[in-house]
Design a protein around this motif. Structure first.
Motif, PDB file in Angstrom:
ATOM      1  N   LEU A 282     -28.777  63.668 -78.040  1.00 16.48           N
ATOM      2  CA  LEU A 282     -28.109  63.313 -76.789  1.00 16.48           C
ATOM      3  C   LEU A 282     -27.420  64.548 -76.233  1.00 16.48           C
ATOM      4  O   LEU A 282     -27.458  65.622 -76.824  1.00 16.48           O
ATOM      5  CB  LEU A 282     -27.093  62.190 -77.030  1.00 16.48           C
ATOM      6  CG  LEU A 282     -27.653  60.873 -77.591  1.00 16.48           C
ATOM      7  CD1 LEU A 282     -26.533  59.874 -77.816  1.00 16.48           C
ATOM      8  CD2 LEU A 282     -28.715  60.293 -76.679  1.00 16.48           C
ATOM      9  N   GLU A 283     -26.789  64.405 -75.083  1.00 20.99           N
ATOM     10  CA  GLU A 283     -26.154  65.547 -74.428  1.00 20.99           C
ATOM     11  C   GLU A 283     -24.759  65.169 -73.961  1.00 20.99           C
ATOM     12  O   GLU A 283     -24.535  64.069 -73.442  1.00 20.99           O
ATOM     13  CB  GLU A 283     -26.995  66.014 -73.244  1.00 20.99           C
ATOM     14  CG  GLU A 283     -26.466  67.277 -72.571  1.00 20.99           C
ATOM     15  CD  GLU A 283     -27.389  67.784 -71.476  1.00 20.99           C
ATOM     16  OE1 GLU A 283     -26.953  67.785 -70.308  1.00 20.99           O
ATOM     17  OE2 GLU A 283     -28.535  68.151 -71.786  1.00 20.99           O
TER      18      GLU A 283
ATOM     19  N   PRO B 134     -26.545  69.824 -76.107  1.00 18.00           N
ATOM     20  CA  PRO B 134     -27.197  68.795 -76.925  1.00 18.00           C
ATOM     21  C   PRO B 134     -26.476  68.630 -78.263  1.00 18.00           C
ATOM     22  O   PRO B 134     -25.870  69.565 -78.783  1.00 18.00           O
ATOM     23  CB  PRO B 134     -28.612  69.354 -77.126  1.00 18.00           C
ATOM     24  CG  PRO B 134     -28.447  70.836 -77.025  1.00 18.00           C
ATOM     25  CD  PRO B 134     -27.333  71.070 -76.045  1.00 18.00           C
ATOM     26  N   PHE B 135     -26.522  67.435 -78.798  1.00 13.33           N
ATOM     27  CA  PHE B 135     -25.970  67.195 -80.130  1.00 13.33           C
ATOM     28  C   PHE B 135     -26.814  66.141 -80.825  1.00 13.33           C
ATOM     29  O   PHE B 135     -27.500  65.342 -80.188  1.00 13.33           O
ATOM     30  CB  PHE B 135     -24.504  66.767 -80.074  1.00 13.33           C
ATOM     31  CG  PHE B 135     -24.262  65.428 -79.425  1.00 13.33           C
ATOM     32  CD1 PHE B 135     -24.121  64.266 -80.177  1.00 13.33           C
ATOM     33  CD2 PHE B 135     -24.167  65.317 -78.039  1.00 13.33           C
ATOM     34  CE1 PHE B 135     -23.889  63.041 -79.586  1.00 13.33           C
ATOM     35  CE2 PHE B 135     -23.938  64.093 -77.422  1.00 13.33           C
ATOM     36  CZ  PHE B 135     -23.803  62.953 -78.202  1.00 13.33           C
TER      37      PHE B 135
ATOM     38  N   VAL C  78     -15.734  66.288 -78.699  1.00 13.18           N
ATOM     39  CA  VAL C  78     -16.045  65.142 -79.558  1.00 13.18           C
ATOM     40  C   VAL C  78     -15.944  63.838 -78.780  1.00 13.18           C
ATOM     41  O   VAL C  78     -16.807  62.957 -78.895  1.00 13.18           O
ATOM     42  CB  VAL C  78     -15.114  65.115 -80.784  1.00 13.18           C
ATOM     43  CG1 VAL C  78     -15.357  63.870 -81.623  1.00 13.18           C
ATOM     44  CG2 VAL C  78     -15.334  66.362 -81.634  1.00 13.18           C
ATOM     45  N   PHE C  79     -14.904  63.699 -77.966  1.00  9.96           N
ATOM     46  CA  PHE C  79     -14.760  62.478 -77.167  1.00  9.96           C
ATOM     47  C   PHE C  79     -15.919  62.332 -76.180  1.00  9.96           C
ATOM     48  O   PHE C  79     -16.396  61.217 -75.922  1.00  9.96           O
ATOM     49  CB  PHE C  79     -13.426  62.497 -76.422  1.00  9.96           C
ATOM     50  CG  PHE C  79     -12.226  62.209 -77.297  1.00  9.96           C
ATOM     51  CD1 PHE C  79     -12.344  62.181 -78.681  1.00  9.96           C
ATOM     52  CD2 PHE C  79     -10.979  61.979 -76.739  1.00  9.96           C
ATOM     53  CE1 PHE C  79     -11.235  61.928 -79.485  1.00  9.96           C
ATOM     54  CE2 PHE C  79      -9.870  61.723 -77.531  1.00  9.96           C
ATOM     55  CZ  PHE C  79      -9.998  61.700 -78.909  1.00  9.96           C
ATOM     56  N   ALA C  80     -16.384  63.448 -75.612  1.00 15.33           N
ATOM     57  CA  ALA C  80     -17.536  63.393 -74.706  1.00 15.33           C
ATOM     58  C   ALA C  80     -18.790  62.949 -75.455  1.00 15.33           C
ATOM     59  O   ALA C  80     -19.624  62.200 -74.916  1.00 15.33           O
ATOM     60  CB  ALA C  80     -17.753  64.758 -74.053  1.00 15.33           C
ATOM     61  N   ARG C  81     -18.942  63.382 -76.684  1.00 16.95           N
ATOM     62  CA  ARG C  81     -20.094  62.961 -77.491  1.00 16.95           C
ATOM     63  C   ARG C  81     -20.032  61.460 -77.798  1.00 16.95           C
ATOM     64  O   ARG C  81     -21.051  60.771 -77.756  1.00 16.95           O
ATOM     65  CB  ARG C  81     -20.151  63.776 -78.790  1.00 16.95           C
ATOM     66  CG  ARG C  81     -20.530  65.229 -78.582  1.00 16.95           C
ATOM     67  CD  ARG C  81     -20.672  65.973 -79.899  1.00 16.95           C
ATOM     68  NE  ARG C  81     -21.099  67.350 -79.681  1.00 16.95           N
ATOM     69  CZ  ARG C  81     -21.417  68.200 -80.646  1.00 16.95           C
ATOM     70  NH1 ARG C  81     -21.344  67.807 -81.922  1.00 16.95           N
ATOM     71  NH2 ARG C  81     -21.810  69.433 -80.364  1.00 16.95           N
TER      72      ARG C  81
END
Length: 329
Positions: free
Chosen positions: A80-81, A86-87, A171-174
């Motif tokens: 995902l992004e 990307p992560f 991290v919160f965005a992920r």
């Protein structure tokens, strides 16, 4: 000159030559022979060196991908992004006809989304109980060979500004990107589970986004190095959700657990439960400790989240399948 003096003289000469050679090598690296002698001169491009910065997390994630490929599980990888980067996530759909919701899981520092201590057994077990699982890659907090900096309490009682978790915005965005992806698959109910420092992130996200989940499980919660245990515990006051606090006292000091319990008791919403369980009796069971962990988390979610009736109506039986047809005379 006797024999002993001669030998000592030879050793001294050899040591002198060795030291001079080492100094010459260091000087050669520090000042190359073809370095410019004036500002107008430039060093040849072919002589510039590129130094590779170690990236232990990248290596760890690549090793995880290889391990999943060997086990023929690479289909679980979902990239995902968030914030333009990307992560990696590991996704498993519910293994039943309907889905209770999705458990979003965050691993601890210097680990990965399939870490065997807690994340891997839970992310693989919950789909059997109608929960999909999303394990998210969390950036490293402490880099290898980097000194750990801890906070120290201040002497006065002045209100200090609340410090953020390391890489908090990323991290919160992920987490939000993972929620958005699951919602696109018609998932409407979310529970959060964090292990180690990942539990601090899950707690912090729900403190900032109270309506994002229905329940929170903290497994062996640890504070990141820039926050004190007291600061992390106070975030529980901002989470009006049922919380499972499953922990083993690793330091011999129960103060962190006491602070978490006190913060839960100070919540204004008295209708939300805080279940604190000392995991030590479960851990002494050795191989049975992981099934007990799964049972604890499953029971907690079953009690404190909206449950979908999984029973199917029995098919109507055709008598012809069980009884012989009457014989016409």
């Amino acid at each position: 000159m006797n024999k002993f003096t001669a030998v000592r003289h030879i050793i001294t000469v050899l040591l002198t030559l060795s030291i001079n050679t080492a100094l010459f090598a260091e000087e050669s690296q520090a000042t190359p022979s073809n370095s410019p002698t004036s500002p107008s001169q430039t060093a040849p491009a072919e002589n510039t060196k590129e130094y590779i910065t170690p990236k232990p997390q990248s290596s760890r994630i690549e090793a995880l991908k290889t391990s999943l490929a060997i086990r023929r599980l690479e289909h679980q990888i979902k990239t995902l992004e968030a914030n333009g980067e990307p992560f990696l996530t590991l996704y498993r759909a519910a293994l039943t006809s309907s889905t209770q919701g999705c458990v979003i899981m965050l691993h601890s520092d210097n680990e990965h989304p399939d870490w065997p201590d807690a994340i891997a057994p839970l992310r693989n077990a919950m789909p059997e109980h109608s929960w999909c699982t999303f394990a998210i890659e969390v950036p490293d907090i402490i880099k290898r060979a980097e000194p750990v900096k801890t906070t120290t309490p201040t002497a006065d009682n002045t209100q200090q500004p609340a410090a953020e978790l390391p890489n908090q915005a990323l991290v919160f965005a992920r987490i939000q990107a993972t929620i958005d992806d699951a919602q696109a698959q018609d998932v409407s109910q979310f529970a959060f589970l964090g292990y180690g420092t990942g539990a601090s992130y899950a707690l912090g996200f729900l403190a900032a986004n109270p309506s994002a989940g229905k329940a929170l499980a903290l497994i062996d919660i640890e504070s990141p190095p820039n926050l004190s245990d007291y600061e992390v515990a106070q975030k529980i006051r901002q989470v009006s959700l049922p919380i499972l606090d499953y922990y083993v006292n690793k330091t011999g000091n129960n103060q962190f657990a006491i602070w978490r319990k006190q913060a839960a008791n100070q919540r204004t919403d008295k209708n939300t439960d805080f279940i604190q369980v000392d995991a030590l009796p479960d851990r002494v069971n050795g191989r049975n400790s992981k099934p007990l962990l799964i049972q604890r988390v499953r029971g907690f979610l079953k009690q404190y989240t909206r449950q979908i009736n999984q029973r199917k109506a029995l098919p109507s039986a055709k008598k012809g399948l069980f009884y012989e047809s009457p014989i016409d005379n």
